[in-house]
Each structure stands twice: as C-alpha cells, then as structure tokens.
Design an enzyme around this catalytic site. Structure first.
Site, PDB file in Angstrom:
ATOM      1  N   LEU A 115      -1.078   1.704  29.751  1.00 46.27           N
ATOM      2  CA  LEU A 115      -0.327   1.398  28.544  1.00 46.27           C
ATOM      3  C   LEU A 115      -0.028   2.635  27.714  1.00 46.27           C
ATOM      4  O   LEU A 115      -0.230   2.658  26.511  1.00 46.27           O
ATOM      5  CB  LEU A 115      -1.085   0.378  27.683  1.00 46.27           C
ATOM      6  CG  LEU A 115      -1.090  -1.064  28.177  1.00 46.27           C
ATOM      7  CD1 LEU A 115      -1.824  -1.943  27.201  1.00 46.27           C
ATOM      8  CD2 LEU A 115       0.329  -1.567  28.354  1.00 46.27           C
ATOM      9  N   CYS A 116       0.379   3.697  28.387  1.00 44.62           N
ATOM     10  CA  CYS A 116       0.785   4.864  27.611  1.00 44.62           C
ATOM     11  C   CYS A 116       2.090   5.411  28.188  1.00 44.62           C
ATOM     12  O   CYS A 116       2.240   6.588  28.425  1.00 44.62           O
ATOM     13  CB  CYS A 116      -0.304   5.925  27.566  1.00 44.62           C
ATOM     14  SG  CYS A 116      -1.105   6.218  29.120  1.00 44.62           S
ATOM     15  N   GLY A 117       3.018   4.504  28.434  1.00 41.74           N
ATOM     16  CA  GLY A 117       4.348   4.915  28.875  1.00 41.74           C
ATOM     17  C   GLY A 117       4.298   5.603  30.224  1.00 41.74           C
ATOM     18  O   GLY A 117       3.514   5.246  31.093  1.00 41.74           O
TER      19      GLY A 117
END
Lengths: 296, 135
Positions: free
Chosen positions: A90-92
């Site tokens: 969940l960090c691009g």
C-alpha cells in the site's frame, strides 16, 4: 439498475475505505517527517566518512597489497545485489519500481554471463522477486525499520556481507534503494559498495576542499583503511535504509492521498446515482397512483 | 594566537552530536591521547575507548565517552566520527556493570576467534566506560 439498498451499502463501504486511507495518509505524513529528520541527521557522518575515505583511497589504491574491499578481488564473476524495499505494501509503485530496476540489472548481468546473488532487505522486495528469481535469493532481512532504523541493524547486515565476501561468495556488491527526493518523487539508485567506489555527484563538492591536504596517519594508513572500509560499508547500508524508509513513507503518503481523493469522487458519483434512482422510484409510484385513479 | 579557536565536531551515525568552536580538545587515539590546538598538523587516527575532553580557558568543560571511531584533524578543524558517544555525566553505572558481568560470563563459553574478539571488545569498552565514570 442497482436497487436503492445496494447503492446505500456501497456508499457506506466506500466511505469507510476513505476513512482508512485518510488515516493512513496522516500516519504516513507523521512518519515521513520523522524519517526525513533521521535521514538528514545521519548525513554529516556519511559525508565526513566519505571524505576521509576518498583521501585515503587516493593514496592507497595504486599500491600493491591494498585491501580487497578497496581494490576488489580481481574478478567480477559473482555479483551480490542488496535489495532494499519496504516490509509493507500500500505505498503506490514504491516496491515495484525498485524491483523493476533490480530485474533489469539481473538480466543485464546474466546477459554478460555473470552469476547473481540476491540479499533482500525488506519483505516486499523478496515477495516480488521470489517468483522469477527464487533460486538466486540468499536470504531476507526483515523489519529493519521497526520501530525505527538503527545503526546496529546496518552493522549486522554489513558484518554478514563481509563474512560472505571473505568466504569468496561474491566479487562485487551493489545496493539498491530509493533515494528520497520529495514526497512525490523517489529515485531508485544503484550504489556499488564493494569494491569501494570514490564518491561522485553530491558528495564531490564536499571532498574537493580537502583533497590537497597530506595527512599524518596514526597508527598507519593500512590499519586505518582496514578499520575504515568495513565501517564505511555499514554506514552506506545504514544510509540506504534511512533513505529507503523516508521514500517509503513519502510514497505511501502520496498513494493514500490519491486513494482518498478517488474515494471522494466515487462517493459523489454514487450519491448522484442514488438520488436519481430515488426520484425515479417516487415518480414511478406517482404514475401508478394517478393512472390507477384515472382508470376508475 | 591565544584567541584562535578550533572547530570541533562530534558525529555519530545517527546524528551530529556537537559542533562548536573550542580552545582545545583531547582525543583518545589508539596510540595515545592527542591534544588538538589550532594549527595542528593534518592527522587521521583511530580511537580507542576513552574520554574526549573539551578545554576552555585551561579547564575541562565537557567530557564525552566514546567507544571507538576515527578522528580527522586539520589545522582549522577536528572531526570525530564516533560509533557510540555518551557524556560522562550520563553514564549508567549499574547498566554498564551488568553489561560487563554478562560479557565476562560470555567470555568463558566462546568458541570461535570471532566471538572471542567481540566479547573482548565489549569488556574493554565497558571497563573504559567505568573508568571514565570514576575519573
């Protein structure tokens, strides 16, 4: 056409997703500030170390019997890649970007007929590399920045790499990490650790002003180098971890900001459909009543 | 010459601990203490566990314990890269003594040369730390 109830349920679910992403964004922003401070605080040490080492290396590398960490083993058959990545998703595109660069490097080295070994620092990098290069991964080191990156951890990794180097398990070692530029831009960087590569780029200005000085060495040059080189390895790894940590939080903050905004748009759209459907239902009921009355 | 001062910097991997202009610093080099005044000859040295003393008007103003590291001296500057640095006043005697005892216990059951070297280092650091706290 979805029913009114379906729409209500969807709106509620998107709203709770938005709450989560908004909270994650705030957490990432707070962590980013701390990570950035830490990365900046560690810079003076790394810079001064680099400066000392560059002036020492200039004198020692031409002579016979220079330490292997400085001069290399004389071949470059086996490459060890240290891959820094995050432990969480969940960090691009943060992890994917690093892994893409690593894949490119692996293919290039293999194309030249070299052997490649991988040491993962961080879970996500391993997860992505395992599928295609599972047999190349030597080991994975997890939770390096939990609760915060510590120098001791970097020292342990360095000790491990050194042990492998002394056992002749590889000739060249490079570190992959994302250099923190800003919250929206992280640059994947490949840095050669073994043999030692004199600084270039941003540290160059720092080294220039001392390059002309001739130092006295105590005890002697060789001994200082033998002490300094392993230490430098730990320092560089530590720096990579810190930069990576700041980059990860920056990437997560941006990704979560986008997600929050997208969720907002989706809620607007769904609310619009919901209202239209509601009106349509009312109109339909009215028509039914009116035409029923007329029929009498 | 008397007004001349030397830039003293103490850096650990995690942060910049101290950066100020001082009259003189004494650094515990591996081959003996080095007193650094302005216009000192350029020197690079390794450090042994010991105390860095900062002098002001002939008196010690600050005492900081370092476990190991390097010092770079130029005519205008003295930079110390330390792995572990603690102001002498903040040394935790009880914790250090505990650490020393544990290290001594470990010493008896070490096997490889590597382990022995690490344990011996731990003992040396702890002993120097206690000596610093006493002196």
């Amino acid at each position: 056409m979805p029913s009114l109830k379906d729409l209500r349920v969807r709106i509620a679910s998107v709203k709770s997703t938005q709450k989560i992403t908004a909270a994650m964004k705030m957490v990432a922003a707070a962590k980013l500030r701390r990570a950035q401070e830490q990365a900046e605080a560690s810079r003076p040490y790394a810079e001064r170390m680099q400066r000392m080492l560059t002036s020492l290396a200039a004198g020692a590398s031409n002579r016979d019997g220079a330490p292997k960490l400085l001069a290399g083993t004389g071949s470059d058959e086996t490459h060890l890649l240290l891959v820094g990545s995050a432990d969480r998703g969940l960090c691009g595109g943060f992890n994917t970007n690093i892994v893409r660069e690593v894949r490119r490097a692996i293919e290039e080295l293999r194309g030249k007929g070299k052997t490649v070994k991988i040491l993962c620092i961080g879970r996500k990098g391993r997860d992505q590399l395992r599928r295609t290069y599972g047999d190349l991964i030597v080991d994975t080191i997890e939770d390096v920045s939990k609760p915060r990156p510590r120098f001791v951890t970097a020292e342990e990794i360095a000790a491990r790499v050194l042990k492998m180097f002394e056992a002749g398990e590889f000739d060249v070692c490079s570190l992959f990490f994302a250099r923190f530029k800003s919250a929206i831009s992280q640059i994947v960087t490949q840095q050669q650790l073994i043999p030692f590569a004199p600084s270039d780029g941003e540290d160059a200005a720092e080294t220039e002003n001392s390059s002309g000085v001739v130092y006295d060495y105590e005890p002697d040059e060789q001994e200082i180098l033998a002490d300094l080189l392993p230490r430098n390895l730990a320092v560089q790894i530590f720096r990579g971890i810190l930069e990576n940590n700041a980059s990860e939080q920056g990437a997560r903050m941006t990704a979560m900001d986008n997600a929050t905004r997208n969720a907002g748009e989706m809620i607007d759209k769904l609310t619009m459909t919901y209202n239209r459907t509601r009106q349509a239902v009312i109109t339909k009921e009215l028509i039914e009543i009116i035409s029923g009355a007329e029929a009498l | 010459m008397a007004e001349e001062r030397i830039e003293f910097e103490l850096v650990s991997p995690e942060r910049l601990l101290l950066s100020e202009a001082v009259e003189m610093v004494v650094v515990p080099g591996t081959e003996g203490e080095i007193g650094v005044l302005p216009q000192h000859a350029p020197t690079i040295t390794t450090l042994r566990p010991g105390v860095i003393r900062v002098y002001e008007k002939g008196a010690v103003t600050e005492r900081i314990f370092v476990a190991s590291g390097f010092a770079e001296v130029t005519p205008a500057r003295c930079t110390v890269l330390a792995d572990q640095a603690v102001p002498v006043a903040e040394i935790d005697r009880a914790a250090t003594e505990d650490g020393l005892r544990v290290a001594r216990e470990d010493q008896t059951d070490t096997k490889s040369d590597d382990e022995r070297a690490t344990v011996e280092r731990r003992i040396a650091v702890a002993e120097a730390m206690l000596a610093a706290a006493d002196g």
